[in-house]
Design a protein around this motif. Structure first.
Motif, PDB file in Angstrom:
ATOM      1  N   LYS A   1     -38.709  20.100  12.213  1.00 49.84           N
ATOM      2  CA  LYS A   1     -38.854  21.498  11.786  1.00 49.84           C
ATOM      3  C   LYS A   1     -38.481  21.669  10.319  1.00 49.84           C
ATOM      4  CE  LYS A   1     -37.998  24.899  14.667  1.00 49.84           C
ATOM      5  NZ  LYS A   1     -39.233  25.291  15.345  1.00 49.84           N
ATOM      6  N   THR A   2     -37.400  21.014   9.904  1.00 48.66           N
ATOM      7  CA  THR A   2     -37.022  21.202   8.500  1.00 48.66           C
ATOM      8  C   THR A   2     -37.954  20.409   7.587  1.00 48.66           C
ATOM      9  OG1 THR A   2     -35.398  19.419   8.642  1.00 48.66           O
ATOM     10  CG2 THR A   2     -34.597  21.633   8.993  1.00 48.66           C
TER      11      THR A   2
ATOM     12  N   ASP B   1     -33.802  28.182  17.436  1.00 50.15           N
ATOM     13  CA  ASP B   1     -35.150  27.815  17.824  1.00 50.15           C
ATOM     14  C   ASP B   1     -35.147  26.649  18.818  1.00 50.15           C
ATOM     15  OD1 ASP B   1     -37.680  28.659  17.596  1.00 50.15           O
ATOM     16  OD2 ASP B   1     -38.173  27.540  15.790  1.00 50.15           O
ATOM     17  N   LEU B   2     -34.099  25.857  18.802  1.00 46.68           N
ATOM     18  CA  LEU B   2     -34.000  24.758  19.764  1.00 46.68           C
ATOM     19  C   LEU B   2     -33.530  25.271  21.110  1.00 46.68           C
ATOM     20  CD1 LEU B   2     -32.199  22.036  17.621  1.00 46.68           C
ATOM     21  CD2 LEU B   2     -34.629  22.495  17.824  1.00 46.68           C
TER      22      LEU B   2
ATOM     23  N   ASN C   1     -41.107  38.019  14.053  1.00 48.41           N
ATOM     24  CA  ASN C   1     -41.407  36.928  13.146  1.00 48.41           C
ATOM     25  C   ASN C   1     -42.803  37.064  12.595  1.00 48.41           C
ATOM     26  OD1 ASN C   1     -39.004  35.798  13.522  1.00 48.41           O
ATOM     27  ND2 ASN C   1     -39.655  34.589  15.280  1.00 48.41           N
ATOM     28  N   LEU C   2     -43.730  37.371  13.542  1.00 50.74           N
ATOM     29  CA  LEU C   2     -45.123  37.423  13.147  1.00 50.74           C
ATOM     30  C   LEU C   2     -45.333  38.469  12.069  1.00 50.74           C
ATOM     31  CD1 LEU C   2     -47.268  36.869  16.281  1.00 50.74           C
ATOM     32  CD2 LEU C   2     -47.300  35.654  14.114  1.00 50.74           C
TER      33      LEU C   2
ATOM     34  N   PRO D   1     -30.832  30.229  12.540  1.00 51.06           N
ATOM     35  CA  PRO D   1     -32.204  30.349  13.045  1.00 51.06           C
ATOM     36  C   PRO D   1     -32.803  29.018  13.487  1.00 51.06           C
ATOM     37  CG  PRO D   1     -32.082  30.870  10.691  1.00 51.06           C
ATOM     38  CD  PRO D   1     -30.681  30.733  11.174  1.00 51.06           C
ATOM     39  N   LEU D   2     -32.444  27.939  12.814  1.00 53.76           N
ATOM     40  CA  LEU D   2     -33.020  26.650  13.194  1.00 53.76           C
ATOM     41  C   LEU D   2     -32.503  26.200  14.554  1.00 53.76           C
ATOM     42  CD1 LEU D   2     -32.982  24.635   9.882  1.00 53.76           C
ATOM     43  CD2 LEU D   2     -34.914  24.845  11.434  1.00 53.76           C
ATOM     44  N   LEU D   3     -31.211  26.361  14.762  1.00 54.81           N
ATOM     45  CA  LEU D   3     -30.643  25.919  16.027  1.00 54.81           C
ATOM     46  C   LEU D   3     -31.033  26.867  17.164  1.00 54.81           C
ATOM     47  CD1 LEU D   3     -27.132  24.689  14.855  1.00 54.81           C
ATOM     48  CD2 LEU D   3     -29.238  23.408  15.138  1.00 54.81           C
TER      49      LEU D   3
ATOM     50  N   TYR E   1     -32.173  16.539  20.641  1.00 58.03           N
ATOM     51  CA  TYR E   1     -33.029  17.452  19.869  1.00 58.03           C
ATOM     52  C   TYR E   1     -32.989  17.206  18.371  1.00 58.03           C
ATOM     53  CZ  TYR E   1     -33.420  20.452  24.002  1.00 58.03           C
ATOM     54  OH  TYR E   1     -33.649  20.925  25.252  1.00 58.03           O
TER      55      TYR E   1
ATOM     56  N   GLU F   1     -40.910  29.230  12.948  1.00 65.09           N
ATOM     57  CA  GLU F   1     -39.994  29.613  14.012  1.00 65.09           C
ATOM     58  C   GLU F   1     -40.762  29.867  15.311  1.00 65.09           C
ATOM     59  OE1 GLU F   1     -37.044  33.069  13.952  1.00 65.09           O
ATOM     60  OE2 GLU F   1     -36.920  32.201  11.947  1.00 65.09           O
ATOM     61  N   GLY F   2     -40.256  29.349  16.401  1.00 61.92           N
ATOM     62  CA  GLY F   2     -40.916  29.598  17.681  1.00 61.92           C
ATOM     63  C   GLY F   2     -41.973  28.569  18.027  1.00 61.92           C
TER      64      GLY F   2
ATOM     65  N   GLY G   1     -29.812  20.688  11.419  1.00 58.65           N
ATOM     66  CA  GLY G   1     -30.175  22.112  11.368  1.00 58.65           C
ATOM     67  C   GLY G   1     -29.190  22.929  10.559  1.00 58.65           C
TER      68      GLY G   1
ATOM     69  N   LYS H   1     -47.055  36.927   3.794  1.00 64.08           N
ATOM     70  CA  LYS H   1     -48.344  36.388   3.383  1.00 64.08           C
ATOM     71  C   LYS H   1     -49.038  37.356   2.438  1.00 64.08           C
ATOM     72  CE  LYS H   1     -51.647  34.847   6.203  1.00 64.08           C
ATOM     73  NZ  LYS H   1     -52.142  34.561   7.538  1.00 64.08           N
TER      74      LYS H   1
ATOM     75  N   ARG I   1     -43.238  39.755  10.150  1.00 64.23           N
ATOM     76  CA  ARG I   1     -42.568  39.429   8.899  1.00 64.23           C
ATOM     77  C   ARG I   1     -43.396  38.411   8.128  1.00 64.23           C
ATOM     78  NH1 ARG I   1     -37.310  36.847   9.983  1.00 64.23           N
ATOM     79  NH2 ARG I   1     -38.337  34.922   9.484  1.00 64.23           N
ATOM     80  N   ARG I   2     -43.906  37.454   8.907  1.00 62.56           N
ATOM     81  CA  ARG I   2     -44.679  36.419   8.260  1.00 62.56           C
ATOM     82  C   ARG I   2     -45.917  37.016   7.594  1.00 62.56           C
ATOM     83  NH1 ARG I   2     -43.272  32.107  10.740  1.00 62.56           N
ATOM     84  NH2 ARG I   2     -43.693  33.091  12.706  1.00 62.56           N
TER      85      ARG I   2
ATOM     86  N   VAL J   1     -35.364  19.123  15.440  1.00 66.08           N
ATOM     87  CA  VAL J   1     -34.917  19.943  14.319  1.00 66.08           C
ATOM     88  C   VAL J   1     -35.258  19.262  12.994  1.00 66.08           C
ATOM     89  CG1 VAL J   1     -32.527  19.130  14.249  1.00 66.08           C
ATOM     90  CG2 VAL J   1     -33.053  21.426  13.506  1.00 66.08           C
TER      91      VAL J   1
END
Lengths: 350, 421, 176, 179, 729
Positions: free
Chosen positions: D24-25, E626-627, E3-4, E622-624, D17, D31-32, E88, E11, E6-7, D21
């Motif tokens: 993504k960065t 997401d995986l 998330n939505l 949060p990045l990890l 993965y 996210e998602g 990440g 915005k 918040r996003r 990642v």
């Protein structure tokens, strides 16, 4: 499907996984309305040419149909707009013409539909809705203008037929060109949706005729529900000339639709494994019950039987076939849009 | 023929909905034909003017009943797989009385109201609305009467079981009763409804000819009479066995598993098979092959394992294993095998293998180690096979009452909707 | 052409209609291993609607939750629902072919339409309740269970007739 | 002309993965959502199994159905390199391209437009490898120009057996998997 | 959904800001607060801290915001490429659930009720209580569990305070058995990073190591390179791991029977004389006795135990011999499985010895380190009491402190009471077996301090929690481990800590000062400390700050190139037959005992790693997340079908002691034996403060209520628990 295959995807994008579901109710409704409008246009166009312009008579096909078509088309386009996820950029459709994109074709065709339908409706508007003509006398002038020019009438008729065919086929081609979804991967979708549209249009007009006739024992509840429409059209006896023609035409359309649907499925079943699997979605898979019962039995076969009986004068003309055909047409679009998104090239698990 | 088709997996859920629709069409069609779309005709039953309700219902009941009996007695249908609504006596009596009152007031029952609505009867449509309202109300009070609704439970029970009478006899009794009721109805219709019996359509009135209606009545009566003596449909299993196919499989030994192969499978922890020990429980507890499950012959019901699972049978008695093999094959299990030589074969070839004359230790080593693993001991070629008789010290500790398959949560029956209407 | 020509055809002889019904029931047994039904479909429909309106209420109710299934697909994807759909179509077809299709109210000569409709509503309500208490209606219990010699069904059947005959006298103005 | 392509050695890939990642960065993928992902395909029965692990993404097809179905020209082929890109402010969000892609490589960005892998064109134009390629700890991914016979990707494809995904869909994908 | 919305909020916020663009700028001037973020990008070399591998990395900051982190090409560990967790790693900075300020417990232990306090209050509280413990019980009654590089200064403070009872779960719960087994054989462990020359190996044997799923960066890179070069891979694993999919031979060994397989391999290699005779003769001792001992363990003997066909055992043994000495039997890392683990590891060592691979190219090379003198500090006080974790030396071969031994002493008060714990960077509840025992031990404490970056489960039980800044926000001790190529790496701050988090050196130094031990920290700040150490070694701090890595001179790492063939065993030879084991009453040559079998209907619980997460510490990144945002339980496909389960269902696992796990996804797969189930470690968090990870997946740690202690070194074998699956409704 090899049971000994495991396919694990780490992707979990919304609208895409686990199976594609980018299009919800908006698209099938839009496709249905598009097909219906296409059918109304073709019927209106043919009728407009068929009756001599001088012969002034109130016509459901030529006036009410196109008027309804205008409403349905606008409704359809609104629903389509609802589906867009980047709505503020919708004007981008009309800054370009993409020759390979059915959707681009469609968006331009839709622009042609409005004037064609409006012209058709105008031709016989004063007779169809005298009350309106009384209030806006200019309508009579416009109607006279059109009807006094045979060539124009024919031109309007042909325009309606051509644009109608384009619109009807386009609704199917829209899906048909998306080769990534095996179920849609058939050129027959265009004609299928065209004839389905024609059948729903004929059924709708037939239904309007039945509703607006002051024939014996007008169904009270229907009267109540649609009193506004009947008042507009002025109740009169069932048009014994047009109603059988419409019913007969509807039967032909339904028969052709059934044939096309069979060819469509046979085409898939004799094609690659992924296509077979896609067809199975309808024939015995998760959509089988809806397909066989709502599309085939109730949407095509039953109205065929009923209309045949009507034509034989075995039974009275009723609203039932119209409702069934329209419902079947909607069901067909829903099932094809949903099952199509579920069909895929990776014919493994998942 | 393996009926009910659905329960034997001939088609899936989706297809069953299509069938439901078609059956429904037939149901609705005949209800309407019988005149049950009309509340007046239905209600006339209760004023003895027109007893079609009784006649239609009982004809339908005895037709289906005798048909069912014949099919299952011929082994074409497994009656035990036909769903039976469980009996809750008092609630059903109370519900029946309520329904009867509702019938007279409303003029329909749920099924007939659909037909009446479909043919344009506005009272039928209103009736359906009423029913929906009733259900809504009932849904709200249900939690309070749930105890009552579940009272006097008798389980799935039939009249033959209740009275301990032969099934066939009760079929006959029902047919006789129905025919009697028909005669009474015709008399009542004449008496109260002032109807003249239709010579073609009645049983007692009119001419003395054998009209088709009378022929129908007579055939039902004859079948009923035969049923009274023809025995129990539940035990009437007949299965056609493709003898040539079986012969071929037996001839090729394709129905046998060698003990050494089974030993390898157990050692390699292969789990694509079920090992079924047919011996009595006490023998099983004394010692058994590891991984074996104890299912004496009588407990080999069609649902003891999945039909596509590989099943290996072992027993002391080869005849017992053969019986079980036939039984399972007949029940539609796809791959059933018998352990070659049974438990004795296991002892001879796995637990106490004999080193062949002239074979080296190395060549025999694998068998010897497998034997030790299962708690046996390899035998030199010259020793008498007498020691074979000693039962193997089980490597797998005797399991306490291991008849049931491993307690898994999945054995809990899935929440099932009550069938019926 | 004169549509008035089409007078309704007479009903079938009860025995033949009953025989046909019996064969349908038998077919259901043979193909599906289950009998016919009607009220269950309405219950499912009601439960589905309640679930749409008040999901939490429906899921917590011991009554509705039984009809909502495991949530993997719509509760309307149910055998009885499709069967009852067929009943409508079958009844409609039969009515069409026999020219009995007519918007009308079935009532006795001495009854009035509002009264008849009110009675139909009340009767329907009673039926709905009774059918749920008894785990089935005339089709699901009497017909199906009757053919299977089910104890509860026979008890139920006699009680339906008993109940109906007991009160029939009080409602005679409706019908005769 | 040049034709950018990716060659991924499934023998080396361990499905860690890192490519996902890194994408993504590098690209700020919300996210998602994911522009690339890992697929594991297992054949056989225990213990006789084969498994292929693939890092998948938009195939930047030579015959991209997502481009031909786009009604506004938002989806387009970027030259040189033949990279399939989306112009955000031309996209109307009709989702036809999502339906047209047999690889399901596209998604609707939370801001409304269709989004997907760009081959990190912003990096490639500066002479760098795409982020996923540049981070891969197993060195299983290679990026380069197919039209250049001297490029690593051309040489790998010449020397080793390989396959692309769903060639039967007729899209002529430009991501190749060495086996 | 969160998330939505918040996003969307952001915005809208951004839109408003843009509209008021000029106003915004002037506000900054007026308020004088916060300078506008610097535009453009800048890079800072540092090294990663997502796992113990500590790869060199370069972080990039764009417009003042942390953007990405990539491998440092100068770094011999990462070779310019990080693993997914490293890539990440920036997510750790944005982790919404990070600890933000020191927290003081305000109700019962474990109730997670806290009061935020200042650092001064917090450290004074700790120092006061430590002084009390010292006065009442002696300084040895304060123990610590410290994991990783960042713990260096805490150790320094505690040594100065007077205790040597400092343990790490990485010994008894992880790699201890392996290092003891190798030390008994070769006189040295395999270290970390391991001295495995995977890159040059032509045959790699993995027995219970799932390289690729455990992302030890260099090893994975070398493994992929070896696979790419066509090395022959032999994998013995109950699970068809990623590595197994690359293997020429896959041996689906029955769990717990690895030693039988190893003995059988050695039996074949010795019996068929396939071993490196010259090497064994030159460096080995007791080979004849060893050969005699393993003589009965034929492949046929091993067959019923392991389920591996004798022919396959022979074929793989010959395959290994074919490529020797470039045959590497990988020592693994986490090796505390069944309680006989040191002996199993010794068998792996012996197999390597037979291949002649220790000290040879493609085997286990001789690593080289760099000398950096320590910063001079006063001598630490001498303790009179023995270490608390291993009374009477009951585990004679334990060469590091045993974490479970400290826990035992805390529970029993023997050999002397333990009244204070400091836990740094290790989630004890997830690393020690039997959580209930740990919690009971905690109840005996007078002071329990946890230093961590996130509110881990163990932090929930603390009296006081100290928030540490993450690796991207701090300096740390220099990193220099013996490796192929010697190197020094520097960790330096890339961005500021978002709240009141402090670096470990500051916490340890300030605590020491509060304890009156300021003399042990004779420097002002860490930059002064680092610069002084580097200067003493002859290097420039500035160079290191610029490059992040200082490579050292390459030295020979193979015997054939002149690396010294030194074996630090009592006999100074490779001990095929171990006299010291025999003397201590153990088997001088490993012996096999069959493992306990799962009761009918239950499965052995196995656990391992996923490449996307480290232990239980990255689940809020949060990045990890997401995986991979929950783990799944692998169940053999046929078993799953019998249990009525399919992939995507949820189940709970119940062990034989009635412990029930959180709900966990089923992965019904052909890739695992039917007698075991597998989950990845680190999930099923129960700390409510870990909001984004709470309740996701199942925790193996929760289910490991039973363990078997290795009699040689006190390691806890944890693969001895059995579970049943319960459907989740």
């Amino acid at each position: 499907m090899n049971p000994l295959t495991e396919l694990t995807l780490s992707r979990h994008n919304p609208l895409v996984d686990p199976t594609l579901h980018v299009w919800q109710w908006q698209i099938p409704i839009y496709l249905f309305l598009g097909g219906l409008v296409a059918g109304l246009m073709i019927i209106a166009g043919v009728r407009l040419i068929a009756i001599r312009p001088t012969q002034r008579e109130a016509l459901v096909c030529c006036t009410i149909g196109p008027l309804a078509g205008l409403v349905f088309l606008s409704l359809g386009m609104f629903v389509l707009f609802l589906d867009l996820s980047h709505k503020l950029y919708v004007w981008r459709l009309y800054t370009t013409f993409q020759i390979t994109s059915p959707m681009s074709w469609g968006s331009w065709i839709l622009l042609l539909v409005y004037p064609a339908l409006a012209a058709n409706a105008l031709a016989h508007l004063p007779e169809a809705i005298p009350a309106l003509a009384k209030r806006f006398p200019v309508l009579i002038a416009w109607s006279d203008f059109i009807l006094s020019r045979t060539r124009l009438v024919v031109a309007i008729g042909i325009a309606n037929v051509l644009v109608g065919i384009g619109l009807g086929i386009y609704t199917g081609i829209l899906l048909g060109t998306l080769g990534a979804r095996p179920l849609w991967n058939s050129a027959l979708l265009g004609p299928l949706f065209l004839f389905s549209g024609l059948s729903t249009a004929a059924a709708l007009l037939h239904g309007i005729l039945v509703l607006t006739s002051s024939g014996e024992e007008l169904p009270a509840f229907a009267d109540f529900l649609l009193s506004s429409l009947t008042r507009l059209a002025q109740a009169r006896p069932l048009d014994q000339k047009v109603a059988p023609v419409l019913a007969g035409a509807d039967n032909s359309f339904l028969t052709i639709e059934l044939g096309l649907l069979s060819l469509f499925l046979i085409g898939h079943l004799t094609s690659t494994a992924v296509h077979q699997q896609a067809a199975t979605l309808l024939l015995s898979g998760p959509y089988a019950a809806v397909f066989w019962i709502f599309v085939i039995s109730l949407g095509i076969v039953l109205p065929l039987i009923l209309q045949t009986l009507e034509l034989q004068n075995s039974i009275r003309h009723t609203l039932a076939p119209a409702l069934l055909v329209i419902f079947g047409g909607i069901a067909l679009r829903f099932i094809l849009v949903y099952a199509g998104q579920q069909s895929h090239w990776f014919h493994a698990l998942n | 023929m393996n009926a009910p088709f659905y329960k034997f997996g001939l088609f899936g859920d989706e297809a069953s909905f299509i069938i439901a629709f078609l059956i429904g069409i037939g149901f609705g069609f005949f209800l309407e034909r019988a005149g049950f779309g009309s509340a007046r005709k239905l209600a006339a039953q209760f004023y003895l003017r027109d007893l079609s309700v009784l006649k239609v219902m009982f004809t339908a009941i005895i037709t289906a009943m005798t048909g069912l009996y014949v099919f299952s007695r011929l082994g074409m249908l497994d009656l035990s797989l036909v769903y039976l609504v469980p009996t809750f006596l008092v609630p059903q009596i109370v519900g029946g009385l309520l329904l009867g009152v509702g019938f007279v007031i409303g003029g329909y029952c749920p099924g007939t109201s659909c037909v009446s609505a479909a043919t344009g009867r506005i009272d039928g449509m209103v009736y359906i609305l009423g029913m929906v309202a009733g259900l809504l109300g009932f849904g709200e009070v249900y939690p309070r009467i749930v105890n009552f609704a579940h009272s006097t439970s008798m389980g799935q029970i039939t009249l033959p079981q209740l009275f301990d009478l032969p099934y066939g006899l009760l079929v006959f009794a029902a047919v006789l009763m129905a025919l009697g009721a028909f005669a009474a109805s015709e008399w009542a219709e004449k008496r109260f409804g002032g109807k003249q019996p239709d010579p073609e359509g009645s049983i007692i009135g009119g001419s003395r000819r054998l009209t088709p209606v009378r022929a129908l009545a007579l055939s039902l009566a004859v079948i009923g009479l035969c049923a009274a003596f023809a025995g129990d449909p539940y035990r009437g299993h007949h299965t056609t066995i493709a003898t040539r196919d079986l012969e071929m499989r037996v001839g090729q030994g394709a129905d046998l598993i060698e003990p050494a192969q089974l030993a390898d499978w157990i050692i390699q922890d292969r789990n694509d098979f079920r090992l079924v020990d047919l011996r009595p429980q006490k023998d099983y507890i004394a010692w058994h092959i590891p991984r074996a499950e104890n299912f004496p012959l009588a407990s080999l019901t069609p649902d003891f394992a999945a039909h596509n699972e590989k099943i290996i049978l072992c027993s002391d008695d080869s005849l017992e294993a053969a019986k079980a093999w036939f039984l399972l094959e007949a029940q539609g299990f796809k791959s059933v095998y018998v352990l070659s030589g049974g438990m004795q074969g296991w002892k001879d070839f796995v637990l106490f293998p004999v080193r062949p004359q002239g074979a080296t230790d190395a060549a025999f080593e694998r068998q010897a180690q497998v034997a030790k693993f299962f708690g046996g001991s390899p035998q030199a070629s010259n020793t008498e096979a007498s020691s074979v008789a000693t039962p193997a010290p089980p490597r797998v500790a005797p399991a306490p009452l291991p008849t049931a398959p491993p307690a898994s949560t999945s054995t809990a029956p899935p929440r099932k909707k009550k069938e019926g209407c | 052409m004169n549509l008035e020509q089409h007078t309704p055809r007479p009903y079938w002889n009860s025995y033949w209609a009953g025989f046909g019904l019996g064969l349908v029931l038998l077919a259901s047994f043979v193909i599906m291993g289950r009998g016919l039904g009607a009220s269950g479909a309405f219950t499912t429909a009601v439960a589905t609607v309640v679930h749409q309106v008040a999901p939490a209420h429906a899921e917590n109710s011991p009554f509705y939750s039984e009809y909502l299934g495991d949530g993997t697909h719509s509760p309307l994807k149910d055998w009885l629902v499709f069967e009852v759909l067929g009943v409508f179509v079958g009844g409609f077809l039969s009515g069409v072919l026999a020219h009995r299709l007519k918007f009308t109210v079935e009532q006795g000569p001495r009854s009035t339409t509002p009264r008849r409709l009110a009675f139909a509503f009340v009767g329907g309500g009673l039926m709905g309740i009774g059918a749920k208490i008894a785990l089935g209606c005339t089709s699901g219990q009497a017909l199906t269970g009757g053919a299977l010699l089910n104890v509860g069904s026979w008890a139920f059947m006699w009680c339906v007739f008993g109940g109906a005959y007991a009160v029939a006298y009080f409602f005679r103005k409706q019908w005769i | 002309m040049s034709r950018f392509a990716m060659v991924i050695d499934t023998r080396r890939c361990v499905g860690c993965y890192d490519c996902v990642v890194a994408c993504k960065t590098e690209n700020g993928v919300p996210e998602g959502y994911s522009r690339d992902w890992i697929t594991e395909e297992v054949h056989g029965a225990f213990p006789t199994l084969q498994m292929e692990i693939r890092s998948e993404r938009c195939n930047h097809c030579d015959n991209p159905p997502c481009v031909s179905c786009c009604p506004t020209g938002a989806s387009h082929v970027h030259e040189p390199g033949g990279v399939v890109l989306v112009t955000h402010d031309k996209c109307i969000g009709c989702k036809a391209c999502l339906a047209a892609c047999p690889y399901n490589a596209r998604f609707i960005h939370p801001d409304g437009y269709a989004d997907k892998c760009t081959f990190c064109i912003h990096r490639v134009e500066r002479g760098l490898d795409p982020a996923c390629v540049s981070v891969c700890p197993t060195h299983c991914m290679h990026f380069g120009d197919l039209d250049d016979p001297q490029s690593e990707v051309s040489q790998l494809l010449n020397s080793r057996p390989h396959h692309a995904l769903l060639p039967e869909a007729g899209t002529k994908p430009c991501i190749f998997y060495l086996t | 959904m969160m998330n939505l919305s918040r996003r969307r909020f952001l915005k809208i916020g951004a839109g408003t800001m843009a509209a008021a663009g000029s106003l915004d700028a002037s506000l900054h001037v007026l308020a004088g607060s916060g300078k506008p973020a610097a535009r453009g990008t800048r890079t800072v070399p540092t090294f990663c801290n997502l796992c113990f591998w500590e790869c060199g990395a370069i972080a990039t900051v764009r417009d003042g915001k942390l953007w990405k982190i990539e491998g440092n090409p100068l770094d011999p560990l990462s070779r310019g490429r990080l693993c997914p967790r490293g890539t990440g790693g920036i997510g750790a900075h944005f982790d919404p659930d990070r600890l933000r300020s020191p927290l003081l417990r305000v109700s019962e232990r474990g109730e997670e009720k806290w009061k935020a306090v200042t650092w001064d209050e917090a450290l004074s509280f700790i120092a006061g209580n430590m002084q009390k413990i010292k006065a009442e019980y002696g300084p040895e009654s304060f123990a610590a569990f410290i994991h990783g590089l960042g713990g260096k200064f805490f150790k320094q403070t505690l040594r100065a305070y007077g205790t040597e009872n400092i343990a790490a779960p990485s010994f008894a719960q992880c790699r201890g058995p392996r290092d003891v087994g190798f030390t008994l054989t070769f006189g040295d462990g395999v270290g970390s990073p391991e001295r495995t020359d995977i890159e040059n190996a032509q045959c790699i044997v993995l027995i219970g190591s799932h390289i690729g799923e455990n992302m030890h960066n260099t090893q994975v890179q070398e493994f992929a390179a070896a696979v790419g070069k066509g090395a022959s891979i032999i994998v013995a694993d109950p699970r068809f791991s990623v590595a197994a999919s690359k293997a020429k031979f896959y041996l689906p060994v029955k769990p717990g029977t690895d030693l039988a397989l190893l003995l059988a391999w050695m039996n074949v290699i010795v019996g068929e004389k396939l071993y490196d005779k010259e090497y064994v003769d030159k460096y080995g001792l007791g080979f004849e006795q060893f050969a005699a001992e393993i003589q009965p363990f034929t492949p046929e003997w091993a067959y019923p135990e392991t389920g591996i066909d004798p022919d396959l055992i022979r074929a793989t043994a010959r395959e290994m011999a074919r490529y020797r000495p470039a045959t590497l039997i990988h020592p693994g890392r986490h090796s505390s499985w069944y309680g006989d683990d040191a002996q199993r590891s010794r068998a792996i060592a012996l197999l390597n010895a037979l291949m002649g691979s220790w000290g040879r190219k493609g085997g286990l090379y001789i690593p080289a380190g760099m000398e950096i003198p320590g910063y001079p500090v006063p001598p630490y006080p001498k303790s009179e009491k023995p270490p608390v974790d291993n009374p009477n030396n009951q585990y004679p071969f334990a060469d590091e402190a045993i974490s479970t031994g400290i826990r035992e002493a805390t529970l029993t008060g023997k050999p002397y009471p333990v009244k204070g714990w400091l836990v740094y960077a290790t989630n004890l509840l997830y690393s020690l077996p039997n959580q209930a025992e740990t919690i009971r031990a905690i109840q005996n404490l007078d002071l329990f301090v946890v230093v961590d970056t996130i509110p881990s489960e163990i932090a929930c039980w603390a009296d006081i929690v100290l928030p540490e800044s993450i690796y991207l926000e701090r300096y740390d001790e220099l990193h220099s481990e013996p490796f192929r190529q010697p190197f020094i790496a520097l960790r330096q701050p890339v961005v500021d800590a978002p709240a009141d988090q402090k670096p470990n050196w500051w916490i340890a130094k300030t605590l020491a000062e509060k304890l009156g031990l300021g003399a042990y920290y004779p420097w002002k700040d860490i930059e002064e400390y680092l610069a002084a150490r580097l200067k003493a070694a002859g290097y420039s701090f500035e160079d290191l700050k610029r490059d992040g890595i200082l490579p050292g001179p390459q030295r020979p790492i193979y015997f054939e190139d002149g690396a010294p063939a030194v074996f630090d065993t009592p006999s100074k030879k490779i001990e095929f037959y171990s006299a010291q084991l025999q003397k201590a009453g153990f088997d001088p040559v490993p012996k096999y005992t069959p493992p306990e079998q799962p009761p009918q209907g239950s499965y052995r619980l196995l656990f391992g790693r996923a490449p996307t997460h480290s232990f239980s510490r990255t689940q809020t990144n949060p990045l990890l997340m997401d995986l991979q945002n929950e783990n799944s339980v692998w169940v053999n496909a046929v078993e799953a079908q019998r249990l009525g389960l399919k992939s995507g269902d949820y189940v709970r696992l119940r062990n034989l002691d009635g412990q029930v796990s959180n709900r966990v996804l089923v992965k019904a797969t052909e890739r695992i034996r039917p007698d075991c189930v597998y989950i990845t470690h680190g999930w099923g968090h129960t700390s409510r403060m870990l909001r984004s990870a709470f309740g996701r997946g199942a925790s193996d740690s929760q289910l490991i209520t039973r363990y078997k202690t290795d009699p040689l070194m006190g390691g806890t074998g944890m693969n001895v628990n059995f579970v049943t699956l319960e459907t989740e409704v």
